[in-house]
Write a protein that holds these residues in place. Structure first.
Motif, short mmCIF file in Angstrom:
data_model
loop_
_atom_site.label_atom_id
_atom_site.label_comp_id
_atom_site.label_asym_id
_atom_site.label_seq_id
_atom_site.Cartn_x
_atom_site.Cartn_y
_atom_site.Cartn_z
N SER A 32 6.91 -18.62 -7.94
CA SER A 32 7.09 -17.93 -6.74
C SER A 32 6.50 -16.42 -6.75
N ILE A 33 6.69 -15.85 -7.96
CA ILE A 33 6.33 -14.62 -8.14
C ILE A 33 4.80 -14.47 -8.18
N VAL A 34 4.26 -15.35 -9.10
CA VAL A 34 2.79 -15.29 -9.29
C VAL A 34 2.36 -15.42 -7.78
N ALA A 35 2.59 -16.52 -6.95
CA ALA A 35 2.01 -16.75 -5.92
C ALA A 35 2.15 -15.53 -4.87
N MET A 36 3.18 -14.88 -4.90
CA MET A 36 3.44 -13.50 -4.42
C MET A 36 2.45 -12.50 -4.55
N ILE A 37 2.17 -12.31 -5.92
CA ILE A 37 1.28 -11.35 -6.42
C ILE A 37 -0.10 -11.44 -5.91
N ALA A 38 -0.48 -12.95 -5.87
CA ALA A 38 -1.73 -13.55 -5.43
C ALA A 38 -2.12 -13.18 -4.13
N VAL A 39 -0.94 -13.30 -3.14
CA VAL A 39 -1.11 -13.41 -1.77
C VAL A 39 -0.96 -12.07 -1.09
N ILE A 40 0.33 -11.67 -1.15
CA ILE A 40 0.84 -10.65 -0.47
C ILE A 40 0.07 -9.09 -0.71
N PRO A 41 -0.39 -8.81 -1.89
CA PRO A 41 -1.19 -7.53 -1.90
C PRO A 41 -2.51 -7.60 -1.12
N MET A 42 -3.19 -8.83 -1.18
CA MET A 42 -4.57 -8.88 -0.49
C MET A 42 -4.16 -8.93 1.04
N ALA A 43 -3.04 -9.53 1.52
CA ALA A 43 -2.79 -9.36 3.00
C ALA A 43 -2.59 -7.84 3.40
N ALA A 44 -1.84 -7.47 2.66
CA ALA A 44 -1.38 -5.93 2.86
C ALA A 44 -2.70 -4.94 2.97
N TYR A 45 -3.40 -5.16 1.76
CA TYR A 45 -4.65 -4.63 1.82
C TYR A 45 -5.54 -4.70 2.86
N ALA A 46 -5.66 -5.94 3.46
CA ALA A 46 -6.64 -6.14 4.53
C ALA A 46 -5.99 -5.68 5.73
N ILE A 47 -4.58 -5.41 6.05
CA ILE A 47 -3.98 -4.80 7.11
C ILE A 47 -4.12 -3.40 7.13
N GLU A 48 -4.09 -2.74 6.07
CA GLU A 48 -3.94 -1.36 5.94
C GLU A 48 -5.50 -0.75 6.21
N ARG A 49 -6.55 -1.62 5.42
CA ARG A 49 -7.74 -0.96 5.47
C ARG A 49 -8.59 -1.36 6.74
N THR A 50 -8.10 -2.47 7.45
CA THR A 50 -8.94 -2.93 8.59
C THR A 50 -8.05 -2.50 10.05
N ASN A 51 -8.29 -1.30 10.36
CA ASN A 51 -7.27 -0.75 11.43
C ASN A 51 -7.95 -1.34 12.96
N LYS A 52 -7.59 -2.62 13.00
CA LYS A 52 -8.05 -3.03 14.58
C LYS A 52 -6.91 -3.75 15.20
N ARG A 53 -7.04 -4.27 16.40
CA ARG A 53 -5.68 -4.64 17.24
C ARG A 53 -5.05 -5.76 16.50
N TRP A 54 -6.07 -6.78 16.08
CA TRP A 54 -5.27 -8.07 15.72
C TRP A 54 -4.48 -7.84 14.36
N THR A 55 -5.09 -6.81 13.39
CA THR A 55 -4.31 -6.84 12.34
C THR A 55 -2.84 -5.98 12.20
N ASN A 56 -2.90 -5.20 13.59
CA ASN A 56 -1.82 -4.57 13.81
C ASN A 56 -0.66 -5.67 14.41
N MET A 57 -1.20 -6.52 15.19
CA MET A 57 -0.32 -7.39 15.58
C MET A 57 0.03 -8.36 14.42
N VAL A 58 -0.74 -8.97 13.55
CA VAL A 58 -0.27 -9.49 12.51
C VAL A 58 0.82 -8.85 11.41
N TYR A 59 0.41 -7.49 11.38
CA TYR A 59 1.73 -6.67 10.90
C TYR A 59 2.91 -6.55 11.59
N VAL A 60 2.79 -6.41 12.55
CA VAL A 60 4.16 -6.49 13.53
C VAL A 60 4.96 -7.91 13.56
N TYR A 61 4.05 -9.03 13.38
CA TYR A 61 4.39 -10.53 13.25
C TYR A 61 5.07 -10.56 11.95
#
Length: 276
Positions: A80-109
């Motif tokens: 579980s921890i290995v899978a979290m480290i492989a997925v969650i940081p990349m998702a957060a990086y894409a949301i933080e560095r892509t300042n668009k409306r759809w990424t903000n919606m995903v973040y709120v989701y």
């Protein structure tokens, strides 16, 4: 003023000492009970053992499924921890560095998922696990742990990423580094404290979780360590020496991991709370 400050410091020290004793007492009780027989525990629960009783540890390792349950807990936690480290940081990086409306919606989701109690969607979730054929296997709790940690993990990483300068990423991009190379070679190593916080918080929760494995894994399927320990508690009689011996064994890996990651864990929590 100095006298008032000294009195306040003394009161805070006494309060801290009392709280430390209160929090330490369950650990003390568990450890001393692990080296006492069931009769000794029932006669005098809080007394220090007169002799070191280790038969309960021997019985756990030779006569029960506790070793297999411990292996299942390790597999469940590490996977579980290995899978979290492989997925969650990349998702957060894409949301933080892509300042668009759809990424903000995903973040709120993702954040909205943290507001829904697990008990609300527990039954539909287990029915879904049955439909896709994962019910009764270790894959079911692994998927549930990963999906359940995305909201908090994304919040933690996005807060930490706000303090990572973009100039180093732009310099790497000019040198011809790909997006994945920029993240895994440059950005991700800087997220060490945040990753340590994720490992400690989620790893501790998964290792000590009782509800999820007991519901997803049927009684005739491989159990986790906490569920196996609970099996020694009966309706009319309980083997408390086995319970506390298993509890003492379960504390050791968590204690080692926390001591090893304590410095980074504190940095990650402090940074995630102050940045953004």
């Amino acid at each position: 003023m100095r006298r008032q400050k000294s009195i306040l410091e003394i009161l805070l020290f006494v309060l801290t000492l009392v709280l430390a004793i209160i929090f330490f007492f369950p650990i003390y009780f568990s450890l001393i009970s692990a080296f006492k027989s069931n009769g000794a525990i029932l006669r005098d629960a809080i007394s220090f053992p007169t002799s070191w009783y280790v038969d309960s540890f021997v019985y756990l390792w030779t006569k029960t499924d506790f070793p297999r349950a411990m292996v299942n807990s390790i597999i469940l936690t590490v996977s579980s921890i290995v899978a979290m480290i492989a997925v969650i940081p990349m998702a957060a990086y894409a949301i933080e560095r892509t300042n668009k409306r759809w990424t903000n919606m995903v973040y709120v989701y993702f954040l909205a998922g943290m507001m829904i109690p697990f008990q609300v969607y527990m039954i539909p979730l287990f029915k879904e696990m049955k439909m896709i054929g994962f019910y009764g296997t270790l894959s079911a709790p692994i998927l549930i742990y990963i999906s359940g940690s995305v909201g908090f993990g994304v919040l933690l990483y996005t807060s930490f990423l706000k303090g990572v300068p973009r100039e180093i990423e732009e310099a790497a991009e000019i040198d011809g580094c790909s997006k994945y190379g920029i993240f895994w070679r440059i950005v991700f190593p800087l997220l060490g404290p945040c990753t340590a916080s994720l490992v400690v918080l989620n790893g501790l929760g998964i290792w000590n979780d009782f509800l999820m494995p007991s519901l997803v894994l049927p009684s005739d399927k491989p159990k986790t360590m906490i569920v196996e320990i609970f099996g020694f508690v009966g309706e009319f009689a309980s083997q408390w020496d086995m319970v506390f011996a298993g509890t003492a064994i379960s504390i050791i890996p968590v204690l080692i991991a926390f001591i090893a990651l304590q410095k980074y864990f504190v940095k990650g929590i402090a940074a995630g709370a102050t940045k953004g």
